[in-house]
Design an enzyme around this catalytic site. Structure first.
Site, PDB file in Angstrom:
ATOM      1  N   GLU A  91      -7.368   0.219  -4.770  1.00 51.02           N
ATOM      2  CA  GLU A  91      -7.415   0.136  -3.313  1.00 51.02           C
ATOM      3  C   GLU A  91      -8.758  -0.393  -2.787  1.00 51.02           C
ATOM      4  O   GLU A  91      -8.764  -1.224  -1.866  1.00 51.02           O
ATOM      5  CB  GLU A  91      -7.079   1.505  -2.709  1.00 51.02           C
ATOM      6  CG  GLU A  91      -5.598   1.850  -2.869  1.00 51.02           C
ATOM      7  CD  GLU A  91      -5.281   3.322  -2.653  1.00 51.02           C
ATOM      8  OE1 GLU A  91      -6.215   4.077  -2.296  1.00 51.02           O
ATOM      9  OE2 GLU A  91      -4.118   3.719  -2.854  1.00 51.02           O
ATOM     10  N   ASP A 144     -12.832   5.774   1.550  1.00 49.87           N
ATOM     11  CA  ASP A 144     -11.391   5.814   1.842  1.00 49.87           C
ATOM     12  C   ASP A 144     -10.950   7.248   2.113  1.00 49.87           C
ATOM     13  O   ASP A 144     -10.819   8.057   1.197  1.00 49.87           O
ATOM     14  CB  ASP A 144     -10.622   5.227   0.657  1.00 49.87           C
ATOM     15  CG  ASP A 144      -9.130   5.078   0.949  1.00 49.87           C
ATOM     16  OD1 ASP A 144      -8.640   5.667   1.919  1.00 49.87           O
ATOM     17  OD2 ASP A 144      -8.452   4.368   0.179  1.00 49.87           O
ATOM     18  N   LYS A 188       2.814  11.095  -3.330  1.00 47.69           N
ATOM     19  CA  LYS A 188       1.808  10.377  -4.120  1.00 47.69           C
ATOM     20  C   LYS A 188       0.868  11.357  -4.822  1.00 47.69           C
ATOM     21  O   LYS A 188       0.342  11.069  -5.900  1.00 47.69           O
ATOM     22  CB  LYS A 188       1.017   9.438  -3.207  1.00 47.69           C
ATOM     23  CG  LYS A 188      -0.059   8.605  -3.898  1.00 47.69           C
ATOM     24  CD  LYS A 188      -0.697   7.639  -2.912  1.00 47.69           C
ATOM     25  CE  LYS A 188      -1.856   6.886  -3.495  1.00 47.69           C
ATOM     26  NZ  LYS A 188      -2.453   5.947  -2.526  1.00 47.69           N
ATOM     27  N   ASP A 230       0.873  -1.172   0.000  1.00 49.60           N
ATOM     28  CA  ASP A 230       0.000   0.000   0.000  1.00 49.60           C
ATOM     29  C   ASP A 230       0.909   1.222   0.000  1.00 49.60           C
ATOM     30  O   ASP A 230       1.476   1.590   1.029  1.00 49.60           O
ATOM     31  CB  ASP A 230      -0.905  -0.023   1.236  1.00 49.60           C
ATOM     32  CG  ASP A 230      -1.795   1.218   1.336  1.00 49.60           C
ATOM     33  OD1 ASP A 230      -1.753   2.067   0.423  1.00 49.60           O
ATOM     34  OD2 ASP A 230      -2.533   1.337   2.340  1.00 49.60           O
TER      35      ASP A 230
END
Length: 618
Positions: free
Chosen positions: A186, A210, A86, A23
């Site tokens: 994800e 999320d 990211k 992850d």
């Protein structure tokens, strides 16, 4: 096709190799694997903790510190400490310019649509390089903890990540010495962690909420016959727990009547406030009041006040949930399960608000920081062939793409993409008045097309004559279930189109495919560094072309001194182009950008003023 593993140290082929799930997060990253009992388990290397902060710190002596040890430098040396990388993957400066105040380090504004770069000292880094460093740290920790080499991985990305962002993630994995077997959404990974979708007879429609440190997304998935289909996704790539921290910081600034201007010039104090706010946010998940100090500044906040401050942000996430349901033509009643992902979902107000919206209890029993990595490990177990009950669709054995400037391979359909599939990107011309575009289709894993296999080539003719960068050419790949590739090229403004049909695997044996994979892994680091040098050279050549054209068209509006100075910078850039030093080239590009910006802006102001009087400037 047989799976292969390469030991990057010895270059030898290994018969069996562990596959890990990674992850790669905005705030924290972690790794999970399937333990000998067959259960997913997160990795905690020698007590350093499960979560590895996605932070890279560059020290003055040239050493690079990553993860836990880098976190302290957010306060003491923020300019050389990179976080939230990211958010920058696969992005141009224009994508993030409205959020540049979120970063304490220097993001280069080259006023183009090219991918962002980060400047640390006199060196330039791409988000791919920085993400590769984080992945390398994860790889090293995993190998240390498991006492075995780790060369293969499944890496998760948000469902909304576009092709450019997914390819950037693959490139980062390659740079870290990892063969990225699959990029997994994800929400799919989170579903697997809860066992949803493991039963091939199960049919469910679920929502995955999320809320991480820097990003929010909600995905609606339909699970049928062991296949996960993303019906819709929505979210905000600049909304997350960091915004909760910022709300607390702003509250403390106002409560203590601090001068915002002086604070903004003191990044160390600002970072200390941000970290104290993060501490307060975490504490308020279990207590009703928080007290602390930063230097002599009192930092107090109640849970009631905190919830009042973040209520609007949580409502923004609910609006995204509404949009996702609307896009999927569903209502909240159609959702059978709601899965919570991301550390920020620990906030009690988040849980209660989401539960109220979907009218059902939420799944939050698995640690929300770990759930995606655990699911990725289950996906890796599926790829290893250990779970026969889940259907994996056929995948393409090698990446498919086209040649771009500098002889680079631009991947459009990555290897291991399930088929049938389609993907596309938009390109433009590099020369004024260009009316034809040669499109060369390649198959392979190397960064240079000369190392890959050419499948087809055709010309898109009849592009309207326009300045460089104006034509918009959509190139779409459609790979059907039989492995037949159709390539469509269309110039958007004029509608000019051309297509070709290719059989990608024709003439390639399994052994040849394996050899291409072996070559791509063994040459990964040199390929990536070569790609980055070529991209820097291409950018430099475009800069020379653009500036020379600008001076030629507007010499009557620019002083002799400015022209002379610009020519000095141009000559230095031309000299750098032959140096083979990527950072030196990027430094010279940055210098000429900084020098020419003021009179380019002045000329723009004159153009607007003149145009308003009914005149024009070329």
């Amino acid at each position: 096709m047989a799976k292969i593993s390469i030991n990057l140290t010895t270059g030898s082929v290994q018969k069996e190799d562990i596959i890990v799930g990674i992850d790669l997060g905005t705030t924290n990253s972690l790794v999970a694997f399937i333990n000998p009992e067959g259960n997913p388990q997160v990795i905690n290397d020698t007590g350093k903790g499960v979560l590895v902060p996605s932070i890279v710190h560059f020290q003055a002596d040239g050493n690079v510190v990553i993860g836990n040890d880098a976190k302290a430098f957010l306060i003491s040396d923020p300019q050389n400490t990179i976080f939230s990388v990211k958010r920058l993957l696969g992005r141009s400066y224009h994508d993030i310019e409205n959020h540049k105040d979120l970063f304490s380090y220097k993001i280069i504004d080259d006023d183009t649509e090219s991918l962002v770069k980060i400047m640390v000292g006199d060196k330039f880094y791409t988000p791919i390089e920085l993400s590769g460093m984080i992945l390398k740290e994860l790889k090293d920790r995993t190998e240390h903890a498991l006492k075995t080499s780790v060369n293969r991985a499944v890496i998760t990305v948000p469902a909304y990540f576009n092709d450019s962002q997914r390819q950037a993630t693959r490139d980062a994995g390659k740079l870290a010495g990892l063969d990225v077997l699959r990029i997994v959404n994800e929400p799919t990974a989170a579903s697997l962690a809860y066992g949803i979708g493991l039963n091939p007879e199960e049919e469910k429609t679920i929502a995955v909420y999320d809320l991480g440190g820097g990003t929010f997304d909600v995905s609606v998935l339909k699970i049928q016959n062991g296949i996960f289909e993303v019906l819709s996704t929505n979210g905000n790539t600049f909304l997350g727990g960091d915004d909760f921290d910022r709300a607390i910081v702003n509250y403390w600034i106002e409560a203590n009547e601090l001068d915002r201007n002086s604070i903004s010039e003191n990044p160390e104090f600002m970072q200390a406030l941000r970290l104290k706010a993060e501490e307060a946010k975490i504490a308020l998940t279990t207590q009703n009041i928080f007290n602390g100090f930063v230097d002599t500044i009192p930092c107090e906040i109640t849970r009631i006040k905190f919830e009042e401050l973040i209520s609007d942000k949580i409502q923004e996430t609910i609006k995204c949930c509404q949009n996702a349901l609307k896009d999927a033509s569903l209502t909240s009643e159609d959702i059978q399960e709601v899965i919570m992902v991301g550390g920020s979902t620990r906030t009690p107000l988040v849980k209660s608000t989401v539960s109220e919206f979907f009218k059902k209890p939420v799944h939050d029993k698995i640690n929300p920081d770990e759930v995606v990595a655990l699911g990725a490990a289950i996906q890796s177990d599926i790829l290893a062939g250990n779970r026969k009950d889940i259907l994996l669709l056929d995948v393409t054995p090698l990446s498919l793409g086209i040649e771009t400037m500098g002889g680079l391979m631009d991947v459009i359909i990555p290897r291991n993409a399930k088929i049938p599939t389609k993907a596309g990107r938009q390109y433009t011309t590099s020369i004024d008045g260009q009316v034809n575009m040669k499109i060369s289709v390649y198959q392979g894993e190397r960064d240079l097309v000369k190392e890959n296999r050419k499948l087809a080539e055709f010309d898109l003719k009849g592009i309207p004559s326009m300045p460089a960068g104006f034509p918009k050419v959509d190139i779409n790949f459609l790979l059907n279930a039989d492995g037949i590739l159709k390539v469509h090229a269309t110039e958007v403004r004029s509608g000019v189109k051309q297509e070709v049909e290719v059989k990608p695997t024709y003439g390639l044996t399994d052994a040849e495919v394996e050899q291409m994979l072996i070559d791509s892994i063994q040459h990964a680091k040199e390929d990536v560094s070569q790609r980055m040098l070529i991209e820097a050279r291409t950018e430099g050549e475009q800069m020379v072309y653009t500036v020379e054209r600008f001076l030629e068209k507007n010499k009557s509006y620019v002083s002799d001194e400015e022209i002379a100075e610009t020519n000095i910078f141009l000559n230095e850039l031309k000299s750098a182009l032959s140096s083979g030093d990527k950072d030196h080239i990027l430094k010279k590009i940055d210098e000429i950008n900084e020098f020419t910006r003021p009179f380019a802006e002045r000329l723009m102001d004159q153009a607007i003023s003149t145009a308003m009087k009914g005149k024009t400037i070329d």
